[in-house]
Design an enzyme around this catalytic site. Structure first.
Site, PDB file in Angstrom:
ATOM      1  N   CYS A  71     -12.452 -14.488 -17.639  1.00  0.00           N
ATOM      2  CA  CYS A  71     -13.460 -15.044 -17.184  1.00  0.00           C
ATOM      3  C   CYS A  71     -13.106 -16.646 -16.078  1.00  0.00           C
ATOM      4  O   CYS A  71     -12.572 -16.328 -15.165  1.00  0.00           O
ATOM      5  CB  CYS A  71     -14.603 -15.433 -18.239  1.00  0.00           C
TER       6      CYS A  71
ATOM      7  N   HIS B 284     -14.804 -10.604 -21.701  1.00  0.00           N
ATOM      8  CA  HIS B 284     -14.463 -11.089 -23.199  1.00  0.00           C
ATOM      9  C   HIS B 284     -14.356 -10.127 -24.193  1.00  0.00           C
ATOM     10  O   HIS B 284     -15.136  -9.125 -24.020  1.00  0.00           O
ATOM     11  CB  HIS B 284     -15.580 -12.175 -23.380  1.00  0.00           C
TER      12      HIS B 284
END
Length: 484
Positions: free
Chosen positions: A333, A430
């Site tokens: 991310c 994630h």
């Protein structure tokens, strides 16, 4: 009528999250329809609820403990600290606005309606709701407009049990002090207390219980020992990282810089659970270990701000040297965005700096965009051809030559990037390391073979162990009163 109880702490990090999770599993194991609720949370560890939108990872864990689908109503207000723009405010799963600390105090009364609406939604069709407070109700300077502790409890008429942490010391003073500092309206909501994190012979604290009762009249509902199984649960607060900063012996050392605005760091928990892995969270003032085989750049709530911190701490040079030595890097991310050549923020979403160079390890660029991507996802690792599952929570669009070698495919879409030699990898997914198959392939690529841990099963087993231990030490009459 649905019953409810609220656990509030005499301070932060007293163990409320674990106790709520343990009680959710305890009652779920009894066949009780139980759900967690936290009116206001402050954390950059967020999850995507099953009905869409963001909640704190702690409430996601507690819903897992309760064996119910997670919902945005379990955590109606989530504050996600950023850089010089204060905190992002998430209300019922959606971005509601931004505010600095002083400004947020004035906004809280506007959010009470959403909190009560979500609480009503959670109570519907449920036997018991276990509510978690935030910080301490003794912070009476924040009492006006409060929605996190006694402000919620009094308005929703939910009785309160205080939790005191004996491990940090001063538990008698913290409980008795809370009693004396609270106004009568708040004090009458308290139905007793729990002593948490006790080490040693519980009988030695019998006099302490008498003393607390003498000052407050409150009943002790139990003395909870140090719950060793809690170490196998995902951690919510970054304060925990200070205790995890030094790893243990392992064949593969993985270094993780402790970014100032680190987010979703529980992505690393499955690696930490591997016996062959030495996971080292590197603190400010320390250098990245030269013997690390892998560096992981975790998520960040402020990519540009954390890039400045990386350079200020010299970690950018450490990472470059690590790559020159043949080391590998994975960015998740915000960490993925940092690996590129440039990060642009033309709308000032993260603050006043509108662009900054990245680490230049991937031929990509990222532009921050107002619309946030929030979704649970099914994916595939292009590196190892194994299935993945996880979630996306990010701002920004990333593009560039290395994106033509996507590291993953998320819901059928190419995602992430790989360097030409495959040693630098980035993704927006994630939960990457939570895939047992992916983790096994990754560790095998470092020469570590053998059976890998089943991380999700380990978390579930830890919740059961905690529930069993709580049932053995908490007052059975009090437990029964919560549902009868």
């Amino acid at each position: 009528m649905t019953k409810a109880i609220m656990l509030q702490g005499t301070g932060s990090d007293v163990g409320k999250t674990v106790l709520v999770a343990g009680l959710c599993r305890l009652f779920a194991n009894r066949g009780v329809r139980v759900r967690p609720f936290k009116p206001q949370n402050m954390s950059n560890n967020a999850a995507v609820a099953e009905d869409g939108g963001e909640i704190g990872r702690a409430q996601w864990l507690q819903s897992l403990a309760a064996r119910v689908p997670s919902s945005v109503h379990m955590n109606p207000v989530l504050l996600k600290p950023q850089s010089d723009v204060g905190s992002q405010i998430i209300v019922q799963g959606k971005v509601w606005g931004h505010a600095k600390g002083r400004d947020y105090q004035a906004l809280k009364p506007q959010l009470l309606g959403a909190v009560l609406e979500s609480f009503a939604a959670i109570r519907a069709g449920t036997d018991l709701v276990i509510v978690e407070g935030a910080g301490s109700p003794a912070e009476i300077n924040l009492r006006r407009g409060d929605i996190a502790n006694m402000g919620f409890a009094t308005r929703a008429n939910v009785p309160v049990v205080l939790v005191g942490d004996i491990d940090r010391g001063g538990v008698i003073a913290s409980l008795v002090g809370t009693y004396h500092i609270l106004p009568e309206e708040d004090r009458r909501m308290i139905r007793g207390y729990i002593i948490n994190k006790f080490r040693g012979d519980v009988s030695l604290f019998a006099e302490g219980i008498d003393v607390i009762g003498g000052f407050t009249g409150w009943q002790c509902h139990g003395v909870v020992p140090w719950l060793k199984a809690a170490a196998r649960l995902p951690a919510e607060d970054s304060v925990v990282l200070e205790r995890l900063a030094r790893g243990s012996s392992g064949a593969l050392k993985i270094a993780v810089p402790m970014l100032s605005r680190i987010a979703n760091f529980d992505d690393l928990d499955p690696l930490r659970a591997e016996p062959d892995v030495d996971l080292v969270f590197v603190r400010p003032g320390e250098r990245l270990p030269v013997d690390a085989g892998l560096v992981v750049l975790p998520g960040s709530k402020s990519t540009i701000g954390d890039l400045f911190d990386l350079r200020e701490r010299g970690w950018d040079r450490d990472i470059t040297a690590h790559v020159r030595r043949g080391g590998r890097v994975i960015g998740i991310c915000g960490g993925y965005q940092m690996l590129g050549r440039m990060v642009y923020d033309p709308h000032g979403i993260e603050g006043s700096v509108t662009e900054t160079p990245g680490l230049g390890l991937l031929d990509i660029e990222t532009e921050m965009a107002p619309e946030k991507t929030v979704r649970n996802s099914l994916a595939l690792s292009r590196e190892y051809d194994v299935p993945l599952s996880g979630y996306e929570i990010h701002l920004g669009v990333t593009s560039g030559a290395d994106c033509e070698r996507p590291s993953t495919v998320i819901d059928g879409r190419p995602d992430g990037a790989l360097s030409p030699d495959g040693r630098i990898m980035g993704t927006y997914l994630h939960g990457l390391f939570g895939s047992d198959a992916y983790r096994a392939k990754l560790l095998e690529s470092f020469g570590l073979s053998g059976e890998r841990t089943d991380y999700r099963a380990g978390v579930d087993a830890a919740l059961d162990e905690i529930a069993i231990e709580l049932e053995s030490v908490l007052d059975p009459a009090w437990l029964d009163s919560l549902v009868n």
